[in-house]
Motif scaffolding. Structure first.
Motif, mmCIF file in Angstrom:
data_model
loop_
_atom_site.group_PDB
_atom_site.id
_atom_site.type_symbol
_atom_site.label_atom_id
_atom_site.label_comp_id
_atom_site.label_asym_id
_atom_site.label_seq_id
_atom_site.Cartn_x
_atom_site.Cartn_y
_atom_site.Cartn_z
ATOM 1 N N LYS A 188 -24.453 -26.905 1.463
ATOM 2 C CA LYS A 188 -25.138 -25.875 0.673
ATOM 3 C C LYS A 188 -25.454 -26.357 -0.740
ATOM 4 O O LYS A 188 -26.421 -25.976 -1.348
ATOM 5 C CB LYS A 188 -24.272 -24.621 0.585
ATOM 6 C CG LYS A 188 -24.229 -23.810 1.860
ATOM 7 C CD LYS A 188 -25.219 -22.655 1.809
ATOM 8 C CE LYS A 188 -25.479 -22.013 3.150
ATOM 9 N NZ LYS A 188 -24.305 -21.457 3.774
ATOM 10 N N HIS A 223 -30.313 -26.073 7.955
ATOM 11 C CA HIS A 223 -30.478 -24.690 8.416
ATOM 12 C C HIS A 223 -31.848 -24.505 9.057
ATOM 13 O O HIS A 223 -31.986 -23.805 10.056
ATOM 14 C CB HIS A 223 -30.364 -23.709 7.246
ATOM 15 C CG HIS A 223 -29.009 -23.686 6.608
ATOM 16 N ND1 HIS A 223 -28.741 -24.297 5.421
ATOM 17 C CD2 HIS A 223 -27.849 -23.126 7.014
ATOM 18 C CE1 HIS A 223 -27.470 -24.104 5.109
ATOM 19 N NE2 HIS A 223 -26.903 -23.413 6.059
ATOM 20 N N PRO A 278 -26.673 -17.477 9.412
ATOM 21 C CA PRO A 278 -26.283 -18.159 8.172
ATOM 22 C C PRO A 278 -25.372 -17.294 7.302
ATOM 23 O O PRO A 278 -25.384 -16.060 7.412
ATOM 24 C CB PRO A 278 -27.623 -18.373 7.471
ATOM 25 C CG PRO A 278 -28.480 -17.246 7.945
ATOM 26 C CD PRO A 278 -28.052 -16.949 9.352
ATOM 27 N N SER A 279 -24.590 -17.936 6.467
ATOM 28 C CA SER A 279 -23.792 -17.226 5.464
ATOM 29 C C SER A 279 -24.566 -17.268 4.151
ATOM 30 O O SER A 279 -25.004 -18.341 3.740
ATOM 31 C CB SER A 279 -22.435 -17.917 5.283
ATOM 32 O OG SER A 279 -21.771 -17.946 6.520
ATOM 33 N N SER A 281 -31.705 -25.731 12.534
ATOM 34 C CA SER A 281 -30.955 -24.840 13.405
ATOM 35 C C SER A 281 -31.766 -23.580 13.744
ATOM 36 O O SER A 281 -31.868 -23.182 14.906
ATOM 37 C CB SER A 281 -29.654 -24.451 12.688
ATOM 38 O OG SER A 281 -28.686 -24.102 13.608
ATOM 39 N N ALA A 282 -32.347 -22.968 12.720
ATOM 40 C CA ALA A 282 -33.100 -21.729 12.933
ATOM 41 C C ALA A 282 -34.329 -21.995 13.808
ATOM 42 O O ALA A 282 -34.600 -21.250 14.756
ATOM 43 C CB ALA A 282 -33.524 -21.145 11.585
ATOM 44 N N ARG A 328 -26.353 -23.836 17.818
ATOM 45 C CA ARG A 328 -25.869 -24.088 16.456
ATOM 46 C C ARG A 328 -25.501 -25.557 16.309
ATOM 47 O O ARG A 328 -25.520 -26.320 17.285
ATOM 48 C CB ARG A 328 -24.674 -23.177 16.149
ATOM 49 C CG ARG A 328 -23.514 -23.392 17.098
ATOM 50 C CD ARG A 328 -22.405 -22.372 16.859
ATOM 51 N NE ARG A 328 -21.296 -22.592 17.773
ATOM 52 C CZ ARG A 328 -20.296 -21.755 17.930
ATOM 53 N NH1 ARG A 328 -20.247 -20.640 17.249
ATOM 54 N NH2 ARG A 328 -19.315 -22.032 18.777
ATOM 55 N N LEU A 378 -30.650 -22.130 1.766
ATOM 56 C CA LEU A 378 -30.826 -22.775 3.072
ATOM 57 C C LEU A 378 -31.422 -24.151 2.838
ATOM 58 O O LEU A 378 -32.326 -24.326 2.025
ATOM 59 C CB LEU A 378 -31.785 -21.970 3.949
ATOM 60 C CG LEU A 378 -31.345 -20.582 4.414
ATOM 61 C CD1 LEU A 378 -32.337 -20.042 5.431
ATOM 62 C CD2 LEU A 378 -29.944 -20.603 5.003
ATOM 63 N N HIS A 379 -30.911 -25.153 3.570
ATOM 64 C CA HIS A 379 -31.459 -26.504 3.420
ATOM 65 C C HIS A 379 -32.081 -26.966 4.742
ATOM 66 O O HIS A 379 -32.206 -26.178 5.696
ATOM 67 C CB HIS A 379 -30.394 -27.467 2.900
ATOM 68 C CG HIS A 379 -29.131 -27.466 3.708
ATOM 69 N ND1 HIS A 379 -29.108 -27.783 5.050
ATOM 70 C CD2 HIS A 379 -27.855 -27.184 3.365
ATOM 71 C CE1 HIS A 379 -27.882 -27.718 5.502
ATOM 72 N NE2 HIS A 379 -27.088 -27.339 4.499
ATOM 73 N N ILE A 395 -32.776 -16.097 2.067
ATOM 74 C CA ILE A 395 -32.761 -16.446 3.502
ATOM 75 C C ILE A 395 -33.947 -15.778 4.209
ATOM 76 O O ILE A 395 -34.711 -16.425 4.934
ATOM 77 C CB ILE A 395 -31.426 -16.014 4.156
ATOM 78 C CG1 ILE A 395 -30.285 -16.918 3.680
ATOM 79 C CG2 ILE A 395 -31.527 -16.043 5.692
ATOM 80 C CD1 ILE A 395 -28.892 -16.473 4.120
ATOM 81 N N PHE A 402 -29.504 -16.850 14.870
ATOM 82 C CA PHE A 402 -29.219 -17.782 13.780
ATOM 83 C C PHE A 402 -28.381 -16.971 12.808
ATOM 84 O O PHE A 402 -28.761 -15.868 12.436
ATOM 85 C CB PHE A 402 -30.527 -18.262 13.142
ATOM 86 C CG PHE A 402 -30.335 -19.101 11.916
ATOM 87 C CD1 PHE A 402 -29.586 -20.272 11.970
ATOM 88 C CD2 PHE A 402 -30.898 -18.734 10.698
ATOM 89 C CE1 PHE A 402 -29.403 -21.060 10.836
ATOM 90 C CE2 PHE A 402 -30.723 -19.512 9.554
ATOM 91 C CZ PHE A 402 -29.970 -20.675 9.638
#
Ligand code: GLU
Length: 285
Positions: A259, A19, A9-10, A22-23, A218, A15-16, A57, A7
């Protein structure tokens, strides 16, 4: 079969729920296969990344019950590695410096030639203003944006790049996906930004190879970019992972969460007393 996923993320905002989906999806799939789940910090864009978001995160993902091997990989620490790959592409004669601003590209693209596509996975398709007639020679410039000569890159390969999709693209794509006409539909993408040293496309491909990622899991928003990633793998002789793009979490109006959707930040739900099980329920996991 080995199963290594990540995973990535930037750290540019909270994180919402998207995310979290996805994670958790990547983590659950890895665990179900006795595999490995990596957390990677995609902080190549240092102008937008913040240590406080990175800390958040870690905190949110631990709270959700996820674990990963340490130390983690951070893109900001890997610039020399990306420049090495760029320099190989430069020596192959596949890169050229580009000085166009977004406004230049908008202006040139507003008078498109007949049959030309306007938008690709990276936004407006580059009209080729800075593309030289013959590949540049000499040392690779350190401080300019570098674009991939897409037609030249495709001409290097025996066949257009393809990949196996085990999830679903935004239009239901699955199975073997072959890209066609990338010179027209994708164009000369930026592989090094002047202020960043390497672009997302380049760094993600090098990171996945170095971490021996076997399954890229992703959101569907990155489905179209995948053809760029597999093309770069072919040019650089890197292995091809399987790709699994998953559905996106949307708000009640159908818009994809972003975001800035602080209202749907995991931290907000936590502060309101939600449990990790509540989060899973909200996103249908
Ligand atoms: N850093 C990217 C993002 O936050 C994801 C990269 C990837 O999974 O390939 O959208």
């Amino acid at each position: 079969m080995t199963f290594i996923t990540r995973f990535a993320p930037s750290p540019t905002g909270p994180l919402h729920l998207g995310h979290a989906f996805s994670a958790l999806t990547a983590h659950d799939m890895a665990m179900a296969s006795g595999g490995t789940f990596h957390l990677r910090i995609d902080d190549i864009d240092q102008s937008r990344s913040r240590p406080a978001w990175e800390a958040q995160i870690f905190d949110d993902l631990h709270w959700l019950g996820l674990t990963w091997p340490e130390p983690i990989l951070r893109q900001s620490e890997r610039l020399p590695r990306y420049r090495e790959a760029l320099s190989r592409l430069w020596q192959m004669g596949l890169l050229y410096p580009c000085a166009c601003t977004r406004a230049d590209i908008r202006a040139a693209a507003s008078a498109p030639q007949e049959g030309a596509c306007l938008h690709g996975p990276d936004g407006l398709i580059y009209p080729g203003t800075c593309r030289p007639a013959t590949p540049p020679t000499g040392a690779m410039p350190e401080d300019s944006a570098l674009r991939l000569d897409m037609a030249g890159a495709l001409a290097r390969l025996p066949a257009p790049p393809d990949f196996t999709e085990t999830g679903l693209g935004p239009n239901g794509e699955s199975g073997l996906i072959t890209s066609a006409n990338m010179a027209r539909t994708v164009g000369d993408v930026v592989l090094a930004r002047r202020d960043m040293g390497a672009s997302y496309h380049l760094s993600v491909v090098i990171d996945d190879a170095d971490q021996q990622i076997t399954h890229v899991i992703r959101g569907q928003d990155l489905f179209e970019a995948t053809q760029i990633h597999v093309l770069l793998q072919d040019l650089l002789g890197l292995p091809r992972p399987l790709y699994h793009h998953h559905r996106l979490i949307r708000d009640e109006t159908g818009k994809r969460l972003a975001k800035r959707d602080d209202a749907r930040a995991i931290a907000t739900y936590r502060a309101e007393g939600a449990t990790p099980a509540d989060i899973r329920r909200m996103i249908g996991l």
